[in-house]
Every structure is written in structure tokens, then in C-alpha cells.
Design a protein around this motif. Sequence first.
Motif, PDB file in Angstrom:
ATOM      1  N   PRO A  84      -1.041  11.515  14.802  1.00 61.22           N
ATOM      2  CA  PRO A  84      -0.930  11.492  13.328  1.00 61.22           C
ATOM      3  C   PRO A  84      -1.981  10.585  12.710  1.00 61.22           C
ATOM      4  O   PRO A  84      -2.372   9.567  13.284  1.00 61.22           O
ATOM      5  CB  PRO A  84       0.483  10.962  13.096  1.00 61.22           C
ATOM      6  CG  PRO A  84       0.811  10.182  14.328  1.00 61.22           C
ATOM      7  CD  PRO A  84       0.133  10.900  15.459  1.00 61.22           C
ATOM      8  N   PHE A  85      -2.429  10.968  11.503  1.00 57.13           N
ATOM      9  CA  PHE A  85      -3.414  10.165  10.785  1.00 57.13           C
ATOM     10  C   PHE A  85      -3.343  10.459   9.292  1.00 57.13           C
ATOM     11  O   PHE A  85      -3.274  11.622   8.876  1.00 57.13           O
ATOM     12  CB  PHE A  85      -4.829  10.462  11.300  1.00 57.13           C
ATOM     13  CG  PHE A  85      -5.905   9.711  10.563  1.00 57.13           C
ATOM     14  CD1 PHE A  85      -6.012   8.337  10.687  1.00 57.13           C
ATOM     15  CD2 PHE A  85      -6.795  10.381   9.733  1.00 57.13           C
ATOM     16  CE1 PHE A  85      -6.989   7.632   9.990  1.00 57.13           C
ATOM     17  CE2 PHE A  85      -7.776   9.684   9.038  1.00 57.13           C
ATOM     18  CZ  PHE A  85      -7.881   8.308   9.178  1.00 57.13           C
ATOM     19  N   ASP A  86      -3.343   9.421   8.497  1.00 52.13           N
ATOM     20  CA  ASP A  86      -3.343   9.553   7.048  1.00 52.13           C
ATOM     21  C   ASP A  86      -4.793   9.624   6.569  1.00 52.13           C
ATOM     22  O   ASP A  86      -5.512   8.619   6.567  1.00 52.13           O
ATOM     23  CB  ASP A  86      -2.633   8.350   6.416  1.00 52.13           C
ATOM     24  CG  ASP A  86      -2.599   8.430   4.888  1.00 52.13           C
ATOM     25  OD1 ASP A  86      -3.067   9.447   4.330  1.00 52.13           O
ATOM     26  OD2 ASP A  86      -2.106   7.465   4.269  1.00 52.13           O
ATOM     27  N   GLU A  87      -5.243  10.814   6.173  1.00 52.64           N
ATOM     28  CA  GLU A  87      -6.635  11.012   5.785  1.00 52.64           C
ATOM     29  C   GLU A  87      -7.014  10.235   4.534  1.00 52.64           C
ATOM     30  O   GLU A  87      -8.206  10.060   4.236  1.00 52.64           O
ATOM     31  CB  GLU A  87      -6.925  12.501   5.591  1.00 52.64           C
ATOM     32  CG  GLU A  87      -6.851  13.300   6.884  1.00 52.64           C
ATOM     33  CD  GLU A  87      -7.257  14.749   6.700  1.00 52.64           C
ATOM     34  OE1 GLU A  87      -7.871  15.070   5.651  1.00 52.64           O
ATOM     35  OE2 GLU A  87      -6.981  15.562   7.599  1.00 52.64           O
ATOM     36  N   ASN A  88      -6.028   9.755   3.785  1.00 53.08           N
ATOM     37  CA  ASN A  88      -6.327   8.951   2.597  1.00 53.08           C
ATOM     38  C   ASN A  88      -7.058   7.664   2.951  1.00 53.08           C
ATOM     39  O   ASN A  88      -7.736   7.064   2.098  1.00 53.08           O
ATOM     40  CB  ASN A  88      -5.032   8.617   1.845  1.00 53.08           C
ATOM     41  CG  ASN A  88      -4.451   9.827   1.139  1.00 53.08           C
ATOM     42  OD1 ASN A  88      -5.186  10.658   0.601  1.00 53.08           O
ATOM     43  ND2 ASN A  88      -3.133   9.928   1.135  1.00 53.08           N
ATOM     44  N   ILE A  89      -6.931   7.240   4.202  1.00 49.57           N
ATOM     45  CA  ILE A  89      -7.624   6.035   4.654  1.00 49.57           C
ATOM     46  C   ILE A  89      -9.138   6.199   4.499  1.00 49.57           C
ATOM     47  O   ILE A  89      -9.857   5.239   4.217  1.00 49.57           O
ATOM     48  CB  ILE A  89      -7.260   5.742   6.129  1.00 49.57           C
ATOM     49  CG1 ILE A  89      -5.802   5.294   6.208  1.00 49.57           C
ATOM     50  CG2 ILE A  89      -8.176   4.693   6.743  1.00 49.57           C
ATOM     51  CD1 ILE A  89      -5.281   5.149   7.621  1.00 49.57           C
ATOM     52  N   LEU A  90      -9.597   7.431   4.643  1.00 50.75           N
ATOM     53  CA  LEU A  90     -11.032   7.699   4.563  1.00 50.75           C
ATOM     54  C   LEU A  90     -11.505   8.022   3.153  1.00 50.75           C
ATOM     55  O   LEU A  90     -12.605   8.551   2.965  1.00 50.75           O
ATOM     56  CB  LEU A  90     -11.399   8.856   5.505  1.00 50.75           C
ATOM     57  CG  LEU A  90     -11.271   8.559   7.004  1.00 50.75           C
ATOM     58  CD1 LEU A  90     -11.536   9.809   7.825  1.00 50.75           C
ATOM     59  CD2 LEU A  90     -12.236   7.445   7.408  1.00 50.75           C
ATOM     60  N   THR A  91     -10.691   7.712   2.155  1.00 48.31           N
ATOM     61  CA  THR A  91     -11.094   7.958   0.771  1.00 48.31           C
ATOM     62  C   THR A  91     -11.487   6.675   0.052  1.00 48.31           C
ATOM     63  O   THR A  91     -11.784   6.702  -1.143  1.00 48.31           O
ATOM     64  CB  THR A  91      -9.964   8.658  -0.027  1.00 48.31           C
ATOM     65  OG1 THR A  91      -8.813   7.791  -0.067  1.00 48.31           O
ATOM     66  CG2 THR A  91      -9.592   9.988   0.612  1.00 48.31           C
ATOM     67  N   GLU A  92     -11.489   5.561   0.774  1.00 51.46           N
ATOM     68  CA  GLU A  92     -11.878   4.284   0.175  1.00 51.46           C
ATOM     69  C   GLU A  92     -12.744   3.484   1.135  1.00 51.46           C
ATOM     70  O   GLU A  92     -12.635   3.621   2.356  1.00 51.46           O
ATOM     71  CB  GLU A  92     -10.638   3.470  -0.205  1.00 51.46           C
ATOM     72  CG  GLU A  92      -9.754   3.117   0.967  1.00 51.46           C
ATOM     73  CD  GLU A  92      -8.503   2.346   0.546  1.00 51.46           C
ATOM     74  OE1 GLU A  92      -8.099   2.476  -0.615  1.00 51.46           O
ATOM     75  OE2 GLU A  92      -7.949   1.620   1.385  1.00 51.46           O
ATOM     76  N   VAL A  93     -13.620   2.667   0.571  1.00 55.69           N
ATOM     77  CA  VAL A  93     -14.505   1.840   1.386  1.00 55.69           C
ATOM     78  C   VAL A  93     -13.732   0.647   1.943  1.00 55.69           C
ATOM     79  O   VAL A  93     -13.089  -0.103   1.190  1.00 55.69           O
ATOM     80  CB  VAL A  93     -15.713   1.346   0.571  1.00 55.69           C
ATOM     81  CG1 VAL A  93     -16.580   0.410   1.418  1.00 55.69           C
ATOM     82  CG2 VAL A  93     -16.537   2.513   0.060  1.00 55.69           C
ATOM     83  N   ARG A  94     -13.772   0.510   3.270  1.00 54.14           N
ATOM     84  CA  ARG A  94     -13.175  -0.637   3.954  1.00 54.14           C
ATOM     85  C   ARG A  94     -14.226  -1.242   4.878  1.00 54.14           C
ATOM     86  O   ARG A  94     -15.188  -0.574   5.260  1.00 54.14           O
ATOM     87  CB  ARG A  94     -11.963  -0.203   4.780  1.00 54.14           C
ATOM     88  CG  ARG A  94     -10.853   0.489   3.983  1.00 54.14           C
ATOM     89  CD  ARG A  94      -9.668   0.782   4.864  1.00 54.14           C
ATOM     90  NE  ARG A  94      -8.560   1.380   4.119  1.00 54.14           N
ATOM     91  CZ  ARG A  94      -7.325   1.529   4.597  1.00 54.14           C
ATOM     92  NH1 ARG A  94      -7.045   1.113   5.828  1.00 54.14           N
ATOM     93  NH2 ARG A  94      -6.376   2.067   3.853  1.00 54.14           N
ATOM     94  N   ASP A  95     -14.017  -2.490   5.254  1.00 52.30           N
ATOM     95  CA  ASP A  95     -14.951  -3.122   6.193  1.00 52.30           C
ATOM     96  C   ASP A  95     -14.909  -2.424   7.543  1.00 52.30           C
ATOM     97  O   ASP A  95     -15.942  -2.199   8.183  1.00 52.30           O
ATOM     98  CB  ASP A  95     -14.629  -4.603   6.360  1.00 52.30           C
ATOM     99  CG  ASP A  95     -14.919  -5.409   5.104  1.00 52.30           C
ATOM    100  OD1 ASP A  95     -15.738  -4.939   4.280  1.00 52.30           O
ATOM    101  OD2 ASP A  95     -14.323  -6.482   4.945  1.00 52.30           O
TER     102      ASP A  95
END
Length: 303
Positions: A84-95
Motif C-alpha cells: 500500500p502507498f498513499d500517492e498524495n505523498i508525492l504531491t508535495e515537496v519534502r526533504d
Amino acid sequence: MDRTWTELLELDDVEVKISFDLSKHTTMRLQGKGNLIIVSSIDSLKTVVQKLKEGKIAYTLLGWGANSLISDHGEETFIQLKLPFDENILTEVRDTYYLPASLSVSLMTRAASNLGLKGWECLTGIPASLGGAIFMNAGTKFGEIKDIINSVDVMNSSGEIRTVQNSDEIFSYRKNHFVKKGDVIIGAEVRHGGVSPEVSETIKSYMKYRKDTQPLATKNCGCVFKNLDLGGAGLIIDTLGLKGFEYKCLKVSEKHANFIENHGESNLSDFNELVTRIKNTVLLYTGKRIECEVQYNYTKEND
């Protein structure tokens, strides 16, 4: 049915397919069969590898099958992850991003384009899962995946998880040096080199280049051979007059000679015969042994 398989069939988050047609599970579409275990949670994966170890059943990881070859004798066992993976994680810039091994690399490329993540351009056009890309240290002219990895989580055949920190010693050209027999890459912490609006254009430009120079629309396994110190494998094969060479339903691509296309009902024996002929020709005229980049997912000596 063996007790191990009976127990695996009863597990949650696990799908088991015995003597299954695997031809559609590799991009080469060679005829192939095997036992496929699809796992969708880390807890279930731990149980699966432990039971396979107890039953003395060897297994291999099967990602997107873009750089893989499978035998058609049906005796091999493969594990495929669908974590499982929440693709919303890849919609914002993180370090940094912690990503599961089953994540499509194309989703990372899309995020890089949308967010301008520098360094992720190296993944452009690679049809693989993150775990598969890490396993072979996949890359393009922009770099290799090792350049954006902080650490990798790996589960061994006893179900124990260890974290491998990135260093100069754990990767080399199209190869890793930390995955041992029975190990499963389950995830990785990935970094980037900052944000730039130029990343999107770079990715678009390189995708066009790949479409123009590589046979992306045909059934193939990507680049078959590693480059030599003499130059690119495709250029060497082309120079020796092998571009367009055919054996049964297989053909050395007219577009890029380091690709072999499957135009029919080919099997692994056909592929190996064509590869052997190419290797022998390169050795005869250059004195160099050319090695396969494509992964053989069964018990054999590759070279």
C-alpha cells in the motif's frame, strides 16, 4: 499439494497462483510459467518468506518484469509485491520520501516533473518498480538511482528487516552489492537535489529522445547487454552488422541494436540462442566478452 502451499493459500494479503502463465508479467512477453505469490503487506511477506524457507522452496522477486527473463519449465517460485502507498505523498515537496519497493518508477518521474525534483530525472522512461530499479542500480544518461538513495530496507528469508545505508561500496554499474540470496527489498528513503522548474522540460525532452531512438512500443526487455569499454553495446552490435538480425520470432531492433524484440511466440531457449550468437560475434571481432544486463530469474549461469 505440498503443505507449504496449502498454508500460503490460507494467508491474508496473499494471492497464490500455481504453475501460472507468466508471459504477461514480463515486458519481453516470452513464454514462461511458474508459481506466483502476490503479497500486499509487510506482515504477510514476513510469514511468506519464513514458510518458503521452512519448506526449502527457493524464490525470486518479480517486479514489473522490464529487465527480466523467465523460464517456461514452470518450476520457479516468484514473489511480487503490491504494498500500500498513499500517492498524495508525492504531491508535495519534502526533504526525503519513504517509498515502498512496489511503487512504479513512472510515478516518481511524474512527481519529479510536477514538483521539479532535481536528480529524479535519472529515472525517466525506466519501466520498473522502485525495488527492481534499486536491485540493478537502474539509470539513464542523467545518472543512476544510487545517486538519490539515502537507505534501503531489506527483509531476509527469516523475516528480519535491516536498513542498508547508501555508500560508495553498495552499488556499481547496473548492480547492487547488498542484496543476498533470499533477501527482499521492501522500501527505501529517497532524496532529491533541490527544486528547479527546468526538471519538467528535461524529462519531456528525454522521453521524446527515448521514443525516437528506442523501440518502446515493441515487446522487449530493455537493453540486453552491458556497455563495454570500447563503447555502447548497441553501437558495437550495429557496427558488426547485426542490427535487424533475426532468429525465429526474435529480432535485433532496427531502432537500437541493444534491444531484442519478440515478434511472436518466442521462448527463453530462442532468446538464449540469439544472445549466444551475438556474444560470439562480438568476441570474434573485438576480442571482448559482452555481458548481459538483463536479469535471468531462474537457476542458470548467465554468462
